[in-house]
Structures are given as C-alpha cells and as structure tokens.
Design a protein around this motif. Sequence first.
Motif, mmCIF file in Angstrom:
data_model
loop_
_atom_site.group_PDB
_atom_site.id
_atom_site.type_symbol
_atom_site.label_atom_id
_atom_site.label_comp_id
_atom_site.label_asym_id
_atom_site.label_seq_id
_atom_site.Cartn_x
_atom_site.Cartn_y
_atom_site.Cartn_z
ATOM 1 N N PHE A 92 -0.788 44.063 8.755
ATOM 2 C CA PHE A 92 -2.010 44.312 8.246
ATOM 3 C C PHE A 92 -3.047 44.743 9.632
ATOM 4 O O PHE A 92 -3.599 45.796 9.645
ATOM 5 N N ASN A 93 -3.076 43.622 10.521
ATOM 6 C CA ASN A 93 -3.844 43.819 11.590
ATOM 7 C C ASN A 93 -3.395 44.892 12.659
ATOM 8 O O ASN A 93 -4.137 45.432 13.254
ATOM 9 N N SER A 94 -2.171 45.302 12.691
ATOM 10 C CA SER A 94 -1.682 46.383 13.411
ATOM 11 C C SER A 94 -1.799 47.751 12.785
ATOM 12 O O SER A 94 -2.122 48.644 13.423
ATOM 13 N N GLY A 95 -1.837 47.766 11.377
ATOM 14 C CA GLY A 95 -1.890 48.879 10.488
ATOM 15 C C GLY A 95 -3.353 49.382 10.362
ATOM 16 O O GLY A 95 -3.606 50.598 10.046
ATOM 17 N N VAL A 96 -4.233 48.526 9.772
ATOM 18 C CA VAL A 96 -5.330 48.833 9.257
ATOM 19 C C VAL A 96 -6.371 48.832 10.316
ATOM 20 O O VAL A 96 -6.719 48.036 10.995
ATOM 21 N N HIS A 97 -7.135 50.033 10.195
ATOM 22 C CA HIS A 97 -8.340 50.247 11.007
ATOM 23 C C HIS A 97 -9.560 49.357 10.897
ATOM 24 O O HIS A 97 -10.292 48.886 11.953
ATOM 25 N N GLN A 98 -9.829 49.214 9.785
ATOM 26 C CA GLN A 98 -11.023 48.402 9.470
ATOM 27 C C GLN A 98 -11.087 47.673 8.178
ATOM 28 O O GLN A 98 -10.759 48.355 7.243
ATOM 29 N N LEU A 99 -11.547 46.566 8.031
ATOM 30 C CA LEU A 99 -11.717 45.666 7.054
ATOM 31 C C LEU A 99 -13.026 45.164 6.995
ATOM 32 O O LEU A 99 -13.315 44.336 8.019
ATOM 33 N N VAL A 100 -13.862 45.494 5.864
ATOM 34 C CA VAL A 100 -15.364 44.973 5.966
ATOM 35 C C VAL A 100 -15.524 44.140 4.459
ATOM 36 O O VAL A 100 -15.142 44.775 3.504
ATOM 37 N N PHE A 101 -16.285 43.085 4.555
ATOM 38 C CA PHE A 101 -16.562 42.378 3.402
ATOM 39 C C PHE A 101 -18.307 42.355 3.600
ATOM 40 O O PHE A 101 -18.747 42.178 4.755
#
Length: 368
Positions: free
Chosen positions: A305-314
């Motif tokens: 997840f950390n290497s592939g997803v550019h942005q996670l926002v809550f």
Amino acid sequence: MKKTLLSIALLCSCLGPVAAQWQHTPTPNDTLRSVRDLGNGTVVLSIYAPEAKTVSSAGDIMPWGRQPEVRRAENGVWSVTVPEVKAGVYRYHFVVDGVNVYDPVGELASETSALATVGTGNEFFAMKDVPHGAIAQRYYYSKTLKTTRRLHVWTPAGYEKSADRLPVLYLIHGGGDTDNSWPGVGCAGFILDNLMAEGKMKPMIVVMPNGSIKANSLEGEVPLFEEDLIGSIIPYIEQNYRVLADKDHRAMAGLSMGGMETLETMLKDYDKFGWFWVLSSGWFANQPKQYEAYQAQLNKIATGFNSGVHQLVFTQGGPEDIAYNNCKAMLKLFDKAGIKYQYTEAPGGHTWYTWRNNLHDLAQKIFK
C-alpha cells in the motif's frame, strides 16, 4: 446584498447517510416493501405511519371512482390492496392525516426531496457563467447483483470534441442515498465545472455509482458494492469512455457508508487505485472481532500500500460529525500497521455542507 435563491428539484435527503454511522432502533420501516406485486394484477401499497389517524392512497394506480380500503396493522403499517392493475408504470402517493406523502422507502424516494439553494450565487458550488460539462445517466449490467443498475458520469466541457484519455474518480454517496445524490444535493457538476474553468483541477471523468444495495445489513451491503465496482462498474466505464485504465489514473472517494465502501475496496483492491479519500466514515469501534480482522488485513497490505498508493486522506466534519469517534479509533489501526495517510477536519458535521467542501478540496489534489 446577499440574496437567497430557492429552487425545487428532485434529489436526495441529507438524512440518509446518517444511517451508515448511526445504529438506530429497528422499526418495521427498515424492511418494509412498500410496493408488492402479488400477481394476477393485484398490487399492495404500504406505508409505516404508527401515529397516523387516517391514511389513504392516490395516483394513477388507483381505480377511478372508488377508493380501496386502507387497513392498519398492529405494527403501524397501513396497507391497501389494489386490484386489476395492468402491467405498466404508475404514479402513487399516500395521504396521511390529510397531507400528501410520497413513499419514504420507495426505490427512488431520496430523489423526491425538494432542494433549497441558499447563498449569493458566487459560492464554489453555484451555477456560474463558465463552460459546463455533461452529467450523463447511464445503465450497466451488474454481474454481481444480476440486474441492471444506474450510475451518473460527469465529463468536462469539451470532452466530446477531444481525443484525450482522462483519469477517473469514482465518487460514492452515503447510506440511504442514490447515484443522483452527488449530482443533485452534492452540486458535483457545478463544483467541477467551476474548478475546471479556474484551472485548479486536472481534467478527469467523475463516475458517481449507486452505492445503495438491498442487503440484510450494512456488513452485507458494503462488500457487494466492492464486487460490483471492480467486476462491473470499472469495466463498463473503461469500455465506454476514453480513460486511462491503470491504477495511477484511478481515484476513489466516498462519504459515510460510501466511505466504508471505499475502505472495503482499499483493503481488497488497493493495487488498482492510486488515490483514496475517506469522508466522514470509519469502522464501528464497538466490534472488536472485526477490528482484529481489519488490523490483520492492514498489516498484510501495508508494504504494498505504502509503495503503490499515492495518497490516502481521511477527513471529517469536526467533533460534531457522527462518524468522528469511529474514525479516530480506526486510525489507530492504520498507525499500528504503519500505513501512511493524511488527516484533516473542519466544522460542518455529518452533512452535505462538509462533503461539498471535501469534493472541492480533493478534486484539486488528485492526479497531480
């Protein structure tokens, strides 16, 4: 001088999404089938009105010149049996203590609420003199649900004449609403039109599916939507629109129940998206066994997840947001797993005031 603009439109009630985070006392209304076709031309119409003194029904479906008897059951459900109804489409409504009431649990009930637009007309969500994109109402076959379903698609101004392939945002509404909610009360089209005209967002296609699926519980509904999104919705969009069909050009955002559907998709399909925004949502903190399962899954996907997803926002509408405590508790699981994310909040509560601002914010930040 400020003025108030009032307009009436068919769209969703903002009360629906509350159900995704607030577990209320069950009533007969939760499982009521308001229209039942018994076959042989016999149709039963029902409404839950436990405090009503009189209930009748009206509309095209009712026979001319006579009113079938409406009967009240002990559980507060009033029903009327209409005979000799030919195959077709009919308008109907109830009259409860002298007041016309449109079916509150009908399939498109959330789209029959009036809308009051309040403001000066200069707000970011207002209709302005700018190039406008198109919002199309499309139908696709759901392999998961074995039925034809509806979704809305916004394309930017000039899309029809362009040959460019665009990234896609999948934007999900909350519980009790439909795919008409973001284009309606969410003002998605006007928000996106204005941002495009101001040069503040990347050109993109925004798909607004119907996240509401009839199931026995929210726990059953959420995974069904994830299956429908991955198995039918995304393939339909990529077969019918000029899009960039890879994870770096797919984003997903959902509010309340739609936020839970976003979380579900994130757990199972994080490798298919580059951007996730979870709005006013979180797993229920009072379900320890599910929390253990979520923790295990987060631990499993953390590295990828950390290497592939550019942005996670809550993001939340402040402490007054009914999902606030659930989200805060849930974030501890992400912290333990070492998953990177951003967190923001602003006053507004669990309302469309908050979510319109969220869309205005996220549309400027994804695909950059």
